[in-house]
Scaffold this active site. Structure first.
Site, mmCIF file in Angstrom:
data_model
loop_
_atom_site.group_PDB
_atom_site.id
_atom_site.type_symbol
_atom_site.label_atom_id
_atom_site.label_comp_id
_atom_site.label_asym_id
_atom_site.label_seq_id
_atom_site.Cartn_x
_atom_site.Cartn_y
_atom_site.Cartn_z
ATOM 1 N N TYR B 97 -18.139 -26.168 19.452
ATOM 2 C CA TYR B 97 -16.694 -26.337 19.681
ATOM 3 C C TYR B 97 -16.375 -26.646 21.140
ATOM 4 O O TYR B 97 -15.450 -27.402 21.430
ATOM 5 C CB TYR B 97 -15.931 -25.094 19.218
ATOM 6 C CG TYR B 97 -15.686 -25.123 17.733
ATOM 7 C CD1 TYR B 97 -14.899 -26.133 17.169
ATOM 8 C CD2 TYR B 97 -16.234 -24.164 16.884
ATOM 9 C CE1 TYR B 97 -14.683 -26.186 15.803
ATOM 10 C CE2 TYR B 97 -16.020 -24.212 15.525
ATOM 11 C CZ TYR B 97 -15.242 -25.220 14.983
ATOM 12 O OH TYR B 97 -15.022 -25.273 13.633
ATOM 13 N N GLU B 193 -38.607 -9.870 2.351
ATOM 14 C CA GLU B 193 -37.805 -11.100 2.316
ATOM 15 C C GLU B 193 -36.349 -10.781 1.987
ATOM 16 O O GLU B 193 -35.443 -11.277 2.639
ATOM 17 C CB GLU B 193 -38.365 -12.076 1.260
ATOM 18 C CG GLU B 193 -37.533 -13.362 1.131
ATOM 19 C CD GLU B 193 -37.969 -14.242 -0.039
ATOM 20 O OE1 GLU B 193 -39.009 -13.959 -0.660
ATOM 21 O OE2 GLU B 193 -37.261 -15.217 -0.329
ATOM 22 N N ASP B 245 -40.923 -12.858 -2.477
ATOM 23 C CA ASP B 245 -41.022 -13.336 -3.859
ATOM 24 C C ASP B 245 -42.358 -14.054 -4.037
ATOM 25 O O ASP B 245 -42.906 -14.600 -3.075
ATOM 26 C CB ASP B 245 -39.919 -14.377 -4.161
ATOM 27 C CG ASP B 245 -38.531 -13.751 -4.246
ATOM 28 O OD1 ASP B 245 -38.443 -12.514 -4.331
ATOM 29 O OD2 ASP B 245 -37.556 -14.517 -4.216
#
Lengths: 543, 364
Positions: B97, B193, B245
């Protein structure tokens, strides 16, 4: 005016031709009030153009449409042609299928002798009003007729006839009163006149319509060369026509008939046909039986014939097409092409194409013409549309969705001594493979020219764009360098712009973008979207 | 790490001076940037991390495809210098910005999206061989930690065993000028995770029972979490175990923690922890722990494509990993950490993890 005539199996009973079309007016296109207005104007203007061109006169045509009451209009069409002989006037306007003998063939707008008399019939059927004709062949004499058609007899009914003296003009004026609806959309009188002005740039057309007066001014001062008449070619003759020609000929033997009534038939060819058909060459044409006619037609198909002469065709030519497109459409670029003549089913024909691009053109449009007459209806059924849709326009840098979609107007002109329309209302050209092929070749050549032009334009834009890019970012770069190092920003900006001025032209336009610092090759860098994973799980649960 | 990029501000100024020098010489200015793609990284067998090669690409002002990025690069460098001058810390979104404005006399903005300024910042980090944290920029906090450790953060001392259910949020900048470790009794680090699994372990006080630190990166861990793992290992000598996973994403998250990432390969020696071990899940666990087949997920085309790509990465070459990926392709399924709940809600903390850690059933 109308000079040709055609026999058709559906309308064979002479006495009921008018009755037949009274009941089947949609066959000639009179299927709505809006369309009827267009067809009447079209028939009048076609005749006016044919008449003036025939005499070598630059056409000046005046059309007036006046609303008399709701859905009832007065239509006036006036030309500066040779006028019509007094005796001919009632026959031309008051008989359906009136025209000169079939076996004189010439490239002209009217082909059947149906057009203007059908307009008279439509007027009479919808309003009960008579048609008024004024015609002058000069010398201050004007013939004025008011007439209707006797539907049962297919004959004119003359309500009044007078001779006016002292008015010095030449030409024909028709006034019809009919039911109709006037609109100004894509398939309107206005669009028809505009396209006519494009395909007949040597004509001056004045239109005094319900929404105001406008003039389509003449763009070229020269008429196209006058087309020659030719005799039919054997390969284009069907059984019915052959029967009629055998009946009407003045030749005394079949050999004489074949050599005198058809083009490109010498004595050797005629003998060959008679021999193959097992007919005595001396047989009188009037005595040929139906079985023998079939044999003759069969024999014709077996033999080789020289192609018909093509000097009977009169193309507009590149100059006139370009002129017509430029004066009515104000485009940025025009490409044109006139193909050499070709032959379908024994009939010579020729294709001309123009492509107008950019400028004042805002919408893509395919404009079809047959013998210089605009075709506004049944675009989808037309051979021209099929050809245009079969071209990969994007290859030529032209946006398209089957047909072009950008600011492109395509002008396709098919001319022939016998244009094969799909119906009596003459709205679409029949799809003979050779016609589709010729149109396609012409379109491709024009598209190539346009594509060369466009790539030049785009290249020039790219070059101009390139310098502006280098200049655009100089200011912010200089300001940032000032913040970073304290150098004077204005000074650096000037220096950057100087470097751009000195060097920008040495840089290749299409530099290969080797700024590949950003990782793109490794999809695994990104965290997998968790939503997707959840969705997968859900999907599995549902199973 | 303290030996290089000691003075990031001076590096930035020199970077600018180099460009000004080229302009003064009336040359079209160029910036040399290390190429950060697969083509220019290599796996350092000795250090066991991914490293950046020597290939550079030239960003040159007089190339229509580069000019805008050239300007953006100088702008980001100037802004970094400015915030160092002001001695403030800001986010990379603030940076975007601060630099976004309309270029005079155009309808174009200097930056249209943050996705334009982020890679430019990475370019500068790689070029100057400096961390964005050293440029006073920080990313969003994403990771959490709980366990028996006292952490000193900007003068405050935090007891990570007393952080309730939420844990200690790992800041973006974990460099020693801000974060230091005090008394740590934990014996190892478990990086999970998924946040949901971390919360389960925290609720079960797994870290207390097992005397460990539990961390989560909530998906691919941010740099702060990776840097913290690296420091916990190098400074406190704690073994690092990773739990993800059993799918290509999870395996890749592990590899990023262990060897660094392709995109940030120039930072691997600070962000990678080569001795980390993979604790699970693996597709072999399905048989080993009798996990019901109905909680597995069928591999989709993307999974197949990525699994095959990974077989070729040199850091997945160890035979155990080749075996696991091939096994996954063979059985045709993957599974999420939550799938262990099919064996009971506390299965993960009371059976799965203790057993694996005790018996040292890891992948390298």
């Amino acid at each position: 005016m109308t000079t040709e005539d055609k026999s058709d199996d559906g309308i064979h009973k002479q006495a009921s031709i008018s009755e037949f079309f009274e009941k089947n007016r949609h066959l000639l296109g009179y299927d709505s009030k809006i369309k009827a207005m267009l067809i009447i104007v079209k028939e009048g203007v076609d005749n006016a153009l044919d008449a003036t061109e025939e005499e070598g006169i630059l056409p000046d045509i005046y059309i007036k449409i006046e609303e008399l009451e709701k859905d009832k209009y007065k239509i006036v069409i006036r030309d500066n042609g040779p006028g019509i002989e007094r005796k001919q006037i009632p026959k031309i306007f008051g008989t359906l299928l009136y025209g000169s003998k079939f076996h004189r063939l010439r490239q002209s707008r009217g082909q059947q002798g149906l057009g203007i008399s059908m307009a008279v019939l439509y007027s009479q059927l919808t309003t009960g009003e008579a048609t008024e004709i004024l015609a002058s062949r000069g010398k201050g004499i004007t013939r004025k007729f008011k007439l209707k058609i006797d539907v049962k007899k297919n004959e004119p009914v003359i309500l009044s006839e007078e001779t006016i003296e002292g008015k010095d003009w030449r030409g024909t004026q028709v006034t019809l009163i009919c039911e109709g609806i006037y609109r100004e959309h894509k398939q309107s009188v206005l669009e028809y006149l505009k396209q006519t002005a494009i395909s007949n740039p040597y004509a001056n057309i004045t239109f005094d319509g319900p929404t105001g007066k406008m003039e389509f001014k003449r763009g070229v001062e020269k008429l196209p060369k006058k087309p020659k008449e030719i005799k039919p070619h054997l390969h284009g003759v069907e059984l019915g026509i052959m029967v009629r020609m055998l009946h009407e000929t003045s030749a005394r033997s079949i050999i004489g008939f074949l050599t005198s009534e058809f083009s490109r038939v010498g004595k050797t060819t005629a003998d060959d046909i008679a021999k193959r058909a097992e007919i005595d060459p001396r047989t009188s044409p009037k005595k040929i039986t139906d079985v023998e006619v079939v044999k003759i037609i069969k024999a014709i198909k077996e033999i080789k014939l020289t192609r018909p002469p093509t000097d009977c065709l009169s193309p507009l030519g590149s100059v006139s097409i370009e002129n017509g497109l430029r004066k009515e459409l104000d485009p940025e670029f025009v490409a044109t092409i006139t193909r050499p003549p070709a032959v379908y089913r024994g009939w010579p024909f020729q294709i001309e194409v123009g492509i107008a691009y950019g400028g004042s053109i805002s919408e893509a449009r395919l404009m079809r013409f047959a013998n210089r007459v605009p075709l506004l209806y049944q675009q989808g059924d037309c051979a021209v549309t099929k050809s245009a849709a079969g071209i990969d326009w994007k290859r030529y840098g032209i946006e398209s969705d089957k047909l072009p979609t950008g600011p492109v107007i395509i002008f396709v002109h098919m001319m022939s001594v016998w244009v094969p329309f799909t119906s009596e209302s003459k709205e679409a050209v029949a799809s003979y493979p050779i016609i589709i092929k010729e149109v396609k070749l012409a379109l491709q050549e024009c598209a190539r020219k346009l594509s060369i032009y466009l790539s030049g334009v785009r290249k020039a834009q790219a070059v101009a764009e390139r310098k502006s890019i280098f200049e655009r970012y100089a200011h912010e770069t200089a300001v940032a360098l000032n913040e970073l190092t304290g150098v004077n920003a204005d000074d650096v900006e000037k220096k950057i712009k100087q470097i751009v001025d000195d060097k920008w032209e040495d840089i290749e336009v299409y530099q290969n973008n080797n700024d590949n610092t950003k990782s793109e090759e490794n999809p695994l860098e990104k965290v997998p979207p968790k939503k997707e994973k959840l969705k997968e799980l859900k999907d599995d649960e549902e199973e | 790490m303290t030996t290089r990029a000691e003075k990031p501000k001076e590096e930035l100024i020199n970077f600018g001076k180099d460009v000004v020098g080229q302009i003064d010489q009336k040359e079209a200015p160029n910036i040399n940037l290390p190429i950060r793609t697969l083509a220019n990284i290599y796996f350092d067998e000795k250090d066991k991390v991914i490293k950046l090669g020597n290939k550079v690409s030239k960003r040159t002002y007089l190339n229509v495809a580069h000019t805008r990025k050239f300007m953006q690069t100088i702008m980001v460098a100037a802004e970094c210098k400015k915030i160092i001058d002001q001695n403030v810390y800001t986010s990379i979104r603030d940076l975007y910005y601060a630099l976004k404005r309309t270029i005079p006399n155009t309808k174009e903005n200097t930056f249209e999206e943050q996705s334009e300024s982020d890679p430019i910042l990475e370019d500068i980090e790689a070029t100057l061989n400096t961390l964005r944290e050293q440029l006073h920029l920080q990313a969003d906090r994403k990771g959490y930690l709980a366990g028996n450790i006292l952490i000193k953060d900007s003068g405050d001392t935090i007891d990570a065993s007393k952080m309730g259910s939420s844990g200690w949020a790992i800041p973006s900048n974990v460099e020693s000028e801000r974060i230091n470790f005090d008394n740590c009794t934990a014996e190892y680090v478990l990086l999970v995770e998924k946040d949901a699994v971390w919360q389960r372990l925290n609720e079960d006080k797994f870290w207390k029972k097992q005397n460990c630190l539990i961390l989560t990166g909530k998906g691919q861990p941010a740099r702060g979490t990776r840097r913290l793992v690296n420091r916990l290992h190098t400074e406190l000598k704690l073994p690092i175990y990773v739990l993800t996973d059993a799918d290509v994403w999870g395996y890749y998250i592990y590899s990023v923690i262990k060897q660094g990432s392709i995109n940030l390969s120039f930072l691997s020696d600070r962000l990678g922890t080569p001795s980390a071990k993979f604790i699970g899940l693996t597709t072999r666990d399905v048989e080993k722990f009798q996990i019901p087949k109905n909680v597995t997920i069928k591999l989709n085309n993307q999974d197949l494509k990525r699994a095959n790509e990974m077989l070729n990465y040199s850091w997945f070459k160890p035979k155990e990993w080749q075996d696991e990926i091939k096994h996954m392709l063979n059985v045709g399924y993957k599974l999420e950490l939550e799938a262990l709940s099919a064996k009971g809600i506390k299965f993960i903390s009371e059976k799965y993890l203790p057993e694996k850690i005790e018996k040292k059933i890891f992948l390298p």
